[in-house]
Enzyme design. Structure first.
Site, PDB file in Angstrom:
ATOM      1  CG  HIS A   1      -0.333   0.008   2.539  1.00  0.00           C
ATOM      2  ND1 HIS A   1       0.482  -0.990   3.003  1.00  0.00           N
ATOM      3  CD2 HIS A   1      -0.407   0.918   3.544  1.00  0.00           C
ATOM      4  CE1 HIS A   1       0.884  -0.706   4.235  1.00  0.00           C
ATOM      5  NE2 HIS A   1       0.363   0.459   4.582  1.00  0.00           N
TER       6      HIS A   1
ATOM      7  CG  HIS B   1       0.117   4.106   5.072  1.00  0.00           C
ATOM      8  ND1 HIS B   1      -0.644   3.254   5.840  1.00  0.00           N
ATOM      9  CD2 HIS B   1      -0.622   5.242   4.901  1.00  0.00           C
ATOM     10  CE1 HIS B   1      -1.804   3.843   6.128  1.00  0.00           C
ATOM     11  NE2 HIS B   1      -1.816   5.049   5.562  1.00  0.00           N
TER      12      HIS B   1
ATOM     13  CG  ASP C   1       5.167   2.311   6.986  1.00  0.00           C
ATOM     14  OD1 ASP C   1       4.272   2.867   6.324  1.00  0.00           O
ATOM     15  OD2 ASP C   1       4.933   1.422   7.836  1.00  0.00           O
ATOM     16  CG  HIS C   2       4.282  -0.455   3.791  1.00  0.00           C
ATOM     17  ND1 HIS C   2       4.266  -1.776   4.128  1.00  0.00           N
ATOM     18  CD2 HIS C   2       3.911   0.224   4.908  1.00  0.00           C
ATOM     19  CE1 HIS C   2       3.878  -1.909   5.390  1.00  0.00           C
ATOM     20  NE2 HIS C   2       3.659  -0.706   5.884  1.00  0.00           N
TER      21      HIS C   2
ATOM     22  CG  HIS D   1      -3.746  -0.606   6.395  1.00  0.00           C
ATOM     23  ND1 HIS D   1      -3.545  -0.638   7.746  1.00  0.00           N
ATOM     24  CD2 HIS D   1      -2.739   0.166   5.893  1.00  0.00           C
ATOM     25  CE1 HIS D   1      -2.482   0.092   8.040  1.00  0.00           C
ATOM     26  NE2 HIS D   1      -1.978   0.589   6.937  1.00  0.00           N
TER      27      HIS D   1
ATOM     28  CG  ASP E   1       0.955  -1.881   7.384  1.00  0.00           C
ATOM     29  OD1 ASP E   1       1.859  -2.723   7.552  1.00  0.00           O
ATOM     30  OD2 ASP E   1       1.120  -0.647   7.517  1.00  0.00           O
TER      31      ASP E   1
ATOM     32  CG  HIS F   1       4.333  -2.942  10.190  1.00  0.00           C
ATOM     33  ND1 HIS F   1       3.527  -2.247  11.067  1.00  0.00           N
ATOM     34  CD2 HIS F   1       4.461  -2.144   9.103  1.00  0.00           C
ATOM     35  CE1 HIS F   1       3.171  -1.104  10.522  1.00  0.00           C
ATOM     36  NE2 HIS F   1       3.733  -1.006   9.326  1.00  0.00           N
TER      37      HIS F   1
HETATM   38 ZN   LIG Z   1       3.133   0.291   7.742  1.00  0.00          ZN
HETATM   39 ZN   LIG Z   2       0.014   1.272   6.585  1.00  0.00          ZN
END
Ligand SMILES: [Zn+2]
Ligand SMILES: [Zn+2]
Length: 305
Positions: free
Chosen positions: A60, A62, A64-65, A137, A207, A265
């Site tokens: 996805h 976000h 951090d990915h 999510h 996530d 994570h």
């Molecule tokens: Zn994340």
């Molecule tokens: Zn996320």
């Protein structure tokens, strides 16, 4: 076949855990799942060659990915990559990739293609397929199922020898599906190969809060890589932000009879992940919380098979 955890932290990097990414090495080909900021540096610190990455599966959008993509793409260019790079993710991944290619000043010399996947879509590679599944999510988010094709049965060298086949090139011929001559008769592969073996199945949650689609997809997983952002005392917080607890992940692994559960994570609040491990391993004993750069052999290469 092995797996290298490049980043095992959630949301923001810490000095111990980079944001999420892992590499699945299939012989010469490498598949990357998620690509948090700094993934290229983690790759350089690992034994995984980043030039061999053929496909990247982003769960996805976000940061951090996916924030590791711009640097990784530009470094591949710097090192003279010519092979195309395919990047998959949920809706708007193609436009995200186009935006990334427009960042800064560089002269792209290879093809980078973004693909939007819907839950249920399948990407077929050589000897494997990757299915996208719907995760639960706060934004459109996918999980992934890597399914290796079924493999031929195991070669039985003793049987072959007893039928008069001599060890050496004839063994290889049989493994590759060719019959070999022994005196006046011939020995066929079916005489010396066991029953076909099921291909390896790896399921990655991305996530997600616990959800039925992941539960269905995780059945038969040899490896389940599951997010475990927090422990169950923070269950409400986890649900609010579309995440799972270590307990949630372990219960799923237990329910579907997974081979091994790897928790990733991990929230930066856990300097020591022991509480998460304790919680999960009490439910599902084959739980591992990998550190960044840990590699696990999923299947050793076998001679003659
Ligand atoms: Zn994340
Ligand atoms: Zn996320």
């Amino acid at each position: 076949m092995d797996i290298t955890f490049l980043g095992t932290g959630g949301s923001v990097p810490t000095t111990k855990r980079n944001t999420v990414s892992f590499a699945l090495r299939l012989g010469p080909e490498v598949l990357l799942f998620d690509c948090g900021e700094g993934t290229q540096r983690q790759l350089m610190a690992s034994s995984v060659s980043f030039m061999r990455i053929s496909r990247i599966f982003v769960t996805h959008h976000h940061g951090d990915h996916f924030l590791g993509l711009p640097g990784l793409i530009q470094s591949m260019n710097f090192y003279g990559r010519t092979a195309p790079l395919e990047i998959y993710g949920p809706s708007d991944t193609a436009s995200l990739v186009r935006d990334i290619l427009g960042l800064g000043v560089f002269d792209l010399k290879y093809e980078v293609v973004g693909h939007d996947l819907l839950p249920g879509d399948r990407v077929v590679g050589e000897g494997y397929a990757v299915d996208a599944i719907r995760a639960k999510h706060t934004v459109p988010s996918l999980g992934y199922v890597f399914q290796e094709d079924d493999r031929p049965g195991r070669f039985d060298p003793q049987k072959a020898t007893s039928l008069g086949v001599r060890e050496g090139p004839d063994f290889s011929r049989l493994v590759q599906g060719e019959s070999v001559k022994v005196g006046d008769s011939s020995v066929s592969p079916s005489m010396v190969m066991g029953a076909p073996r099921k291909g390896f199945r790896l399921v990655y949650s991305g996530d997600t809060a616990p959800c039925d689609e992941l539960r269905r997809a995780a059945v038969g997983a040899d490896v389940l890589v599951h997010e475990a952002t927090v422990s169950s005392d923070l269950k409400e917080k986890a649900m609010e932000f579309g995440h799972s607890t270590a307990k949630d992940a372990a219960e799923l692994a237990m329910e579907v009879g997974a081979g091994t559960l790897y928790l990733v994570h991990i929230s930066g609040r856990y300097e020591d992940p022991a509480p998460l491990l304790e919680e999960a391993a009490g439910i599902f004993s084959k739980t591992v919380i990998p550190n960044d750069l840990d590699t696990f052999v999923l299947r050793p290469e076998q001679k003659f098979s």
